[in-house]
Design a protein around this motif. Sequence first.
Motif, mmCIF file in Angstrom:
data_model
loop_
_atom_site.group_PDB
_atom_site.id
_atom_site.type_symbol
_atom_site.label_atom_id
_atom_site.label_comp_id
_atom_site.label_asym_id
_atom_site.label_seq_id
_atom_site.Cartn_x
_atom_site.Cartn_y
_atom_site.Cartn_z
ATOM 1 N N TRP A 105 -15.077 6.188 -4.309
ATOM 2 C CA TRP A 105 -14.037 5.783 -3.285
ATOM 3 C C TRP A 105 -14.700 4.723 -2.676
ATOM 4 O O TRP A 105 -15.497 5.137 -1.717
ATOM 5 C CB TRP A 105 -13.442 6.951 -2.489
ATOM 6 C CG TRP A 105 -12.610 7.891 -3.301
ATOM 7 C CD1 TRP A 105 -13.060 9.012 -3.851
ATOM 8 C CD2 TRP A 105 -11.118 7.909 -3.702
ATOM 9 N NE1 TRP A 105 -11.857 9.656 -4.424
ATOM 10 C CE2 TRP A 105 -10.843 8.856 -4.406
ATOM 11 C CE3 TRP A 105 -10.264 6.659 -3.389
ATOM 12 C CZ2 TRP A 105 -9.384 8.985 -4.765
ATOM 13 C CZ3 TRP A 105 -8.839 6.979 -3.760
ATOM 14 C CH2 TRP A 105 -8.580 7.834 -4.586
ATOM 15 N N ASP B 194 2.510 -0.935 -4.635
ATOM 16 C CA ASP B 194 1.470 -0.062 -4.595
ATOM 17 C C ASP B 194 0.562 -0.287 -6.286
ATOM 18 O O ASP B 194 1.181 -0.809 -7.121
ATOM 19 C CB ASP B 194 1.641 1.582 -4.767
ATOM 20 C CG ASP B 194 0.595 2.220 -4.820
ATOM 21 O OD1 ASP B 194 -0.229 2.249 -3.837
ATOM 22 O OD2 ASP B 194 0.329 3.175 -5.576
ATOM 23 N N GLY C 7 -0.099 4.680 0.011
ATOM 24 C CA GLY C 7 -0.786 5.792 0.413
ATOM 25 C C GLY C 7 0.243 6.459 1.364
ATOM 26 O O GLY C 7 1.260 6.063 1.767
ATOM 27 N N GLY D 193 0.824 -1.065 -0.028
ATOM 28 C CA GLY D 193 -0.009 0.013 0.000
ATOM 29 C C GLY D 193 0.792 1.180 0.043
ATOM 30 O O GLY D 193 1.509 1.653 0.968
ATOM 31 N N GLY E 214 0.435 7.361 -3.666
ATOM 32 C CA GLY E 214 -0.208 8.377 -2.656
ATOM 33 C C GLY E 214 -1.562 8.030 -2.333
ATOM 34 O O GLY E 214 -2.095 8.577 -1.438
ATOM 35 N N GLY E 215 -2.147 7.084 -3.235
ATOM 36 C CA GLY E 215 -3.496 6.794 -2.530
ATOM 37 C C GLY E 215 -4.420 7.736 -2.730
ATOM 38 O O GLY E 215 -4.530 8.482 -3.717
ATOM 39 N N ARG E 216 -5.085 8.298 -1.373
ATOM 40 C CA ARG E 216 -6.073 9.497 -1.521
ATOM 41 C C ARG E 216 -5.416 10.534 -1.601
ATOM 42 O O ARG E 216 -5.976 11.864 -1.401
ATOM 43 C CB ARG E 216 -6.856 9.221 -0.130
ATOM 44 C CG ARG E 216 -7.676 7.864 -0.313
ATOM 45 C CD ARG E 216 -8.990 7.952 0.675
ATOM 46 N NE ARG E 216 -8.806 8.245 2.030
ATOM 47 C CZ ARG E 216 -8.448 7.190 3.129
ATOM 48 N NH1 ARG E 216 -8.614 6.020 2.322
ATOM 49 N NH2 ARG E 216 -8.067 7.207 4.186
ATOM 50 N N ARG F 10 -0.677 14.945 -4.661
ATOM 51 C CA ARG F 10 0.417 13.773 -4.989
ATOM 52 C C ARG F 10 1.702 14.282 -4.999
ATOM 53 O O ARG F 10 2.659 13.547 -4.687
ATOM 54 C CB ARG F 10 0.060 13.205 -6.292
ATOM 55 C CG ARG F 10 1.067 12.330 -6.928
ATOM 56 C CD ARG F 10 0.513 11.636 -8.096
ATOM 57 N NE ARG F 10 -0.807 10.717 -7.609
ATOM 58 C CZ ARG F 10 -1.628 10.052 -8.355
ATOM 59 N NH1 ARG F 10 -1.809 10.666 -9.598
ATOM 60 N NH2 ARG F 10 -2.763 9.244 -7.955
ATOM 61 N N ALA G 114 3.343 12.994 -1.877
ATOM 62 C CA ALA G 114 3.611 11.578 -1.905
ATOM 63 C C ALA G 114 5.222 11.307 -2.629
ATOM 64 O O ALA G 114 5.892 10.589 -2.181
ATOM 65 C CB ALA G 114 2.563 10.776 -2.408
ATOM 66 N N HIS H 114 -2.978 -0.579 3.742
ATOM 67 C CA HIS H 114 -4.274 -0.340 2.971
ATOM 68 C C HIS H 114 -5.360 -0.932 3.711
ATOM 69 O O HIS H 114 -5.033 -1.743 4.299
ATOM 70 C CB HIS H 114 -4.147 -0.693 1.380
ATOM 71 C CG HIS H 114 -4.124 -2.041 1.100
ATOM 72 N ND1 HIS H 114 -5.190 -2.569 0.610
ATOM 73 C CD2 HIS H 114 -3.335 -3.048 1.428
ATOM 74 C CE1 HIS H 114 -4.856 -3.709 0.236
ATOM 75 N NE2 HIS H 114 -3.827 -4.280 0.835
ATOM 76 N N GLY I 144 -2.267 3.150 9.069
ATOM 77 C CA GLY I 144 -3.311 3.568 8.319
ATOM 78 C C GLY I 144 -4.155 4.847 9.256
ATOM 79 O O GLY I 144 -4.035 4.618 10.376
#
Length: 478
Positions: free
Chosen positions: A379, A108, A87, A85, A115-117, A190, A193, A240, A404
């Motif tokens: 999402w 990832d 993020g 993950g 960066g995920g969200r 982003r 990240a 994640h 997380g």
Amino acid sequence: MVALNTSLKLLSPSYPPFPTHFINNNNSKSSSNDNNNKNSKKQRSRKGKTSYGTSRRSILKKSFNQEQVTFTAPFSDDPVVAIIGGGISGLICALFLNNRGLRSTLFDSGVHGVGGRMGTRVFDPHPLIFDHAAQFFTVNDPRFAHLVHAWMDKGLVREWHGTIGDLHKGGHFLPFLPSPPRYIATHGMRSIADSLLSQTHLVDVIRPCWISKVEPFNGMWHLSENGKPRGKFDAIVIAHNGKCANRLLMTSGLPSIAKQMKRLELSSIWALLAAFEDPLPLPGGTEFPFEGAFVRGVDSVSWMANNTKKLLGSQSGGPHCWTFFSTAAYGRENKVPQENIPSSTAARVTAGMLGGVEAALGLSEGSLPKPFYSRLQLWGAALPTNTPRIPCIFDPFGRAGICGDWLLGSNIEAAVLSGIALADHIAEYFQSPGAEAGEFAVGLNHEFQSLEGHDIGQFPGLGSEEKMTETQIYEHAN
């Protein structure tokens, strides 16, 4: 507890059961009961039905009945951690492991980047730019403040001085006080990240990659992607959540971690990116009073923000790029598999959200201009609605951890603090070879509690009690 060495053969028939052990998760079962259970499973298989189906309830059952894996082999001389993950929490974990001299490989699934969200989308040729998940953040913890100040010194982050507040249905806007400060990434979320990876020399990144299986063997974790080996590691980090993490954990040999992950409840949020040729209209032709607003009293919209003004400033011309978020209730009512959104659902949700924007602004029906560009994203596992309020989870016997935002809250700060905590904990674990493993168990039995906040997350200090009075609004405007 009884060690069941032979159970390793269920995972790897050709491998000798050493030195990874499984511990039965139920002390009261005898070997005869185990045989009876195996026989009953065989009988069910003969009827053409597997022991466990694919429903959430059956996955829960399978996860909780796993046998605990316990590694007995010593650590590698140069241990490597797999982080599943990419993020902000996983990236921070990798960075802080790097700072402690530990190598990691970050996996990832992101096609456009890590960066995920913390996602930013840019579409040419205009270009159009959208922060399509995390919108801004506040700072409360001094450890996070230290990082944010460093980001500001590099020009990655700046304060967001644009007005934000509550927008009530019908166009009534009430701005928030300028305190606490709000922060945004200068070139889109982003970029933060991407910057984190540039600070490391002990981190490998593999993407896009969707780890589908983790298997313990011979004192190491073996990772694979749809049958393709992806390396072996001394420890794993799950960074994640949602159904994919649950599937990964349900046969991993980590029942305690799987159980905690299963307790997590997540909301679903629709994100609509829309670009308009001209500024959005307001009743009476008044000047647009905000760059971001929490929408109140509208079923389909909870947030709206002008990305063009936020990221490019008031002097920018050209298209006006807006990010609209649905309410969690609207996301739940219109939820579909996010990997395959039916065109009819996309059309209905887009129309419903644009209608909600129209109602929020107090415009007459049909008067909102049609965007010349729009993109809809679901999402499906957006934000946590409950939390154990601990910084991280770690199973020292299985050498596996979780980080997380959901462990502490629902914002960027929570994600960062969780990544730091787990990295430091793993470093201490590896650097204390003489200590009892059980001393490093963290968060495996914490109870969850409800999490309050906005539909798009938590922003400490940004409460309704801190909104401006009429006098303060006048002073702020002048």
